[in-house]
Design an enzyme around this catalytic site. Structure first.
Site, PDB file in Angstrom:
ATOM      1  NE  ARG A 110     -24.136   7.297 -66.384  1.00 48.64           N
ATOM      2  CZ  ARG A 110     -23.365   6.864 -65.392  1.00 48.64           C
ATOM      3  NH1 ARG A 110     -22.280   7.534 -65.010  1.00 48.64           N
ATOM      4  NH2 ARG A 110     -23.673   5.751 -64.748  1.00 48.64           N
ATOM      5  CB  THR A 387     -16.608  10.003 -59.326  1.00 53.41           C
ATOM      6  OG1 THR A 387     -16.961   8.719 -59.793  1.00 53.41           O
ATOM      7  CG2 THR A 387     -17.520  11.027 -59.958  1.00 53.41           C
TER       8      THR A 387
HETATM    9  O1  DON Z   1     -22.213   7.195 -62.128  1.00 55.07           O
HETATM   10  C1  DON Z   1     -22.041   6.595 -61.087  1.00 55.07           C
HETATM   11  O2  DON Z   1     -22.848   6.552 -60.197  1.00 55.07           O
HETATM   12  C2  DON Z   1     -20.711   5.892 -60.870  1.00 55.07           C
HETATM   13  N1  DON Z   1     -20.164   5.468 -62.113  1.00 55.07           N
HETATM   14  C3  DON Z   1     -19.798   6.814 -60.137  1.00 55.07           C
HETATM   15  C4  DON Z   1     -18.507   6.162 -59.789  1.00 55.07           C
HETATM   16  C5  DON Z   1     -17.863   6.791 -58.640  1.00 55.07           C
HETATM   17  O3  DON Z   1     -18.345   7.714 -58.053  1.00 55.07           O
HETATM   18  C6  DON Z   1     -16.592   6.234 -58.197  1.00 55.07           C
HETATM   19  N2  DON Z   1     -16.047   7.069 -57.156  1.00 55.07           N
HETATM   20  N3  DON Z   1     -15.710   7.011 -56.114  1.00 55.07           N
END
Ligand code: DON
Length: 581
Positions: A110, A387
């Site tokens: 992360r 994501t």
């Molecule tokens: O880490 C997380 O939970 C978010 N930054 C994820 C972002 C995300 O999944 C966007 N996608 N659709």
């Protein structure tokens, strides 16, 4: 050689299953989400959001690499072929099952906040959350973790037969020769145009002269990215975290209003953490621990649902009501308890205990519980961004479940000049102020405030379900706040409703996150089911799909069939592929 691995797209898993065993349980239709198809193979499977990257994973397996090698190669390849979410400028999580050692590992790569971060860094002069700072400026950029995470995975858990340079080579090749813009990249670039056009360094690569997005069939060449990848291939992570690349990234972030230094990059560490574990109806759930909330709340919701016989209740209103209520309670816990485990104490064992689930189940009645009756907080907005998740298994049964991200689609939209690296805007996942919500409407309190070197709380839920100690289901998804509930529904569809994995992935999903009050439903639920849920007091909010659960199911050896891997690429975006061999 690719042709040899052309997936058996037409091989329906239904042939292997009693396809109608659950039919009477299903009250909904799939609506306009095209059905995923199960791809069957016996020696290895890679399911990813972009087909060229998935095929690279298969090539690595064929060359003797294990699932971790393949995952690392896919991770680097997606940075080239799927720029909206594949990345080396962001971060993520990898869950690994090692077959021989019977061991499960979680790699936390992360992003971290820079050392100069403060709890008030995302507030305006009046002390209110300023979304421009946390989403649209250099302040939003976390120190990228992907290169360190993939390198760690390769060094400790790769087969040892292939070097890191071997695994990065296909990505360098694609970046140098260029790729044809197609599928989800062609779909998503126009939507991101405005955010990308703000940065000259980005426009020169992802937009054409005049600022128009590259279109389907155009060529995307990424020489700078190829050079950066080459530096990593030659020097390992130092090629990214030190020297010219690091200097350029820090410079770009500062010019965009941020506070990242070369030292922040140099000091970045990917970490191994103990996986979070639970059980569900005789299966073991292995998932990502904090700083992701994913594993903890997936297990919490499964524990609540385990107390009812969902199959008997049916795949309809009664089950959905219980699911929604379980979601609400888990997300309320998320808001209060979760953050960076190195900065706050998180009661992981308590939250994932059967006793906690039993006490929560006791508060669920026939009607919807109002969010305000669970815990106080403010309503929030909700946006879907991007994501990406991929799942891998090799012939020995080693498995990888990997979700990584830039947060928004194309992250901040800023390519650090001269590096080709698209930077994330992950730090919006912090809570700007107690009670405030992030771009996904997720409310938080003090546990997730920004701070020096802290990791923002995530919802990413790369998960491996084991049966008798062996991988049974490998799954995960993008979708911001909706990730955890998407993974929940894939697992429940497979385990409780005996759906073949492709059907479990295709089925329309619903989502509730405590706040706001609404239940977000994808197209395809039967109107009668939605009416019945509304009659119980649920506020139904139709929503476009925002998740993509690229999954693999392992079918055990039967009397007349060998063990088989069934890959299911989610069809909610174009271009995903289950590639097997
Ligand atoms: O880490 C997380 O939970 C978010 N930054 C994820 C972002 C995300 O999944 C966007 N996608 N659709």
């Amino acid at each position: 050689m690719i042709n040899r691995f052309t997936p058996l797209l037409s091989t329906a898993v239904a042939l292997l299953f009693s396809a109608f065993a659950h039919a009477q349980q299903l009250e909904s239709t799939r609506g306009d989400i095209p059905p995923a198809r199960g791809v069957v193979a016996h020696n290895g499977m890679v399911v990813a959001q972009e087909s060229r990257a998935a095929r690279i994973g298969i090539e690595i397996l064929d060359r003797g690499g294990n699932a971790v090698d393949a995952a690392v190669a896919v991770g680097f390849a997606l940075a080239v072929t799927y720029p909206r979410a594949g990345n080396i400028g962001g971060g993520g999580f990898m869950v690994i099952h090692l077959a021989k050692e019977d061991r499960d590992i979680a790699i936390d790569y992360r992003e971290t906040a820079p050392a100069a971060a403060t709890p008030t860094m995302f507030l305006d002069a009046k002390g209110e959350p300023d979304a421009t700072k946390s989403r649209d400026s250099g302040l939003a950029v976390g120190v990228p973790g992907t290169v360190a995470g993939l390198a760690l995975a390769h060094r400790k858990y790769g087969s040892g037969k292939l070097s890191l340079a071997d695994l990065i080579a296909p990505a360098i090749d694609l970046a140098t020769k260029g790729i044809t813009v197609e599928d989800d990249t062609a779909d998503s670039l126009p939507r991101a145009q405005e955010r990308l056009a703000r940065w000259r360094s980005t426009s020169g690569i992802l937009l054409k002269n005049g600022g128009q997005p590259l279109q389907e069939g155009d060529r995307l060449i990424q020489f700078d990215l190829a050079d950066t990848l080459r530096a990593v291939a030659q020097n390992g992570p130092r090629g990214f975290y030190e020297g010219a690349t690091a200097a350029r990234i820090a410079d770009a972030v500062v010019k965009a209003g941020g506070i990242m230094t070369k030292d922040d990059l140099k000091n970045y560490q990917a970490l191994e953490r103990p996986v979070v574990r639970g059980t569900y109806r005789g299966y073991d759930i292995v998932s990502m621990p904090p700083p992701s909330s994913g594993g903890v709340h997936l297990i919490e919701m499964l524990n609540i649902l385990e107390q009812d016989d969902l199959y008997t209740l049916g795949h309809g209103e009664k089950t959905f009501h219980l699911m929604i209520e379980a979601m609400k309670r888990a997300y309320a816990d998320r808001a209060v308890f979760m953050g960076d485990p190195d900065a706050v104490k998180i009661p992981v064992l308590g939250l994932t205990s059967k006793a906690h689930a039993a006490s929560l189940r006791a508060t669920i009645g026939d009607k919807a519980t109002l969010a305000a009756d669970i815990r106080p907080g403010k309503p929030a907005d909700n946006e879907g961004k991007n994501t990406t998740h991929f799942s891998v298994i090799d012939r020995d049964g080693n498995a990888v479940s990997n979700t990584y991200t830039l947060n928004f689609s194309y992250g901040l939209g800023l390519i650090a000049d001269g590096t080709g690296v698209l930077l994330n805007n992950e730090l919006d996942d912090f809570t700007a102020k107690p009670g405030a919500s992030n771009a996904f409407g997720l409310v938080g309190y003090t546990a997730n405030l920004p701070g020096p070197n802290k990791r923002p709380l995530s919802s990413m839920t790369p998960t491996i379900v084991l049966k008798d100690g062996k991988p049974f289901l490998i799954t995960g998804s993008p979708g911001g706040s909706r990730i955890i509930t998407a993974v929940l529904q894939v697992i429940v569809n497979v385990i409780d409703f005996h759906m073949p994995v492709a059907e479990a992935v295709s089925w329309p999903r619903l989502h509730q996150q405590w706040q706001p009050e609404g239940v977000f439903v994808e197209p395809g639920f039967a109107p009668a089911v939605l009416d019945a849920l509304a009659a119980r007091g649920h506020a139904i909010v139709p929503t476009r799909p925002a998740t993509a659960a690229n999954s693999i199911e392992v079918l055990p050896k039967g009397d007349f069939s060998p063990q088989a891997y069934v890959g299911a690429a989610d069809t909610r975006t174009r271009g995903a592929l289950a590639a097997g061999f």
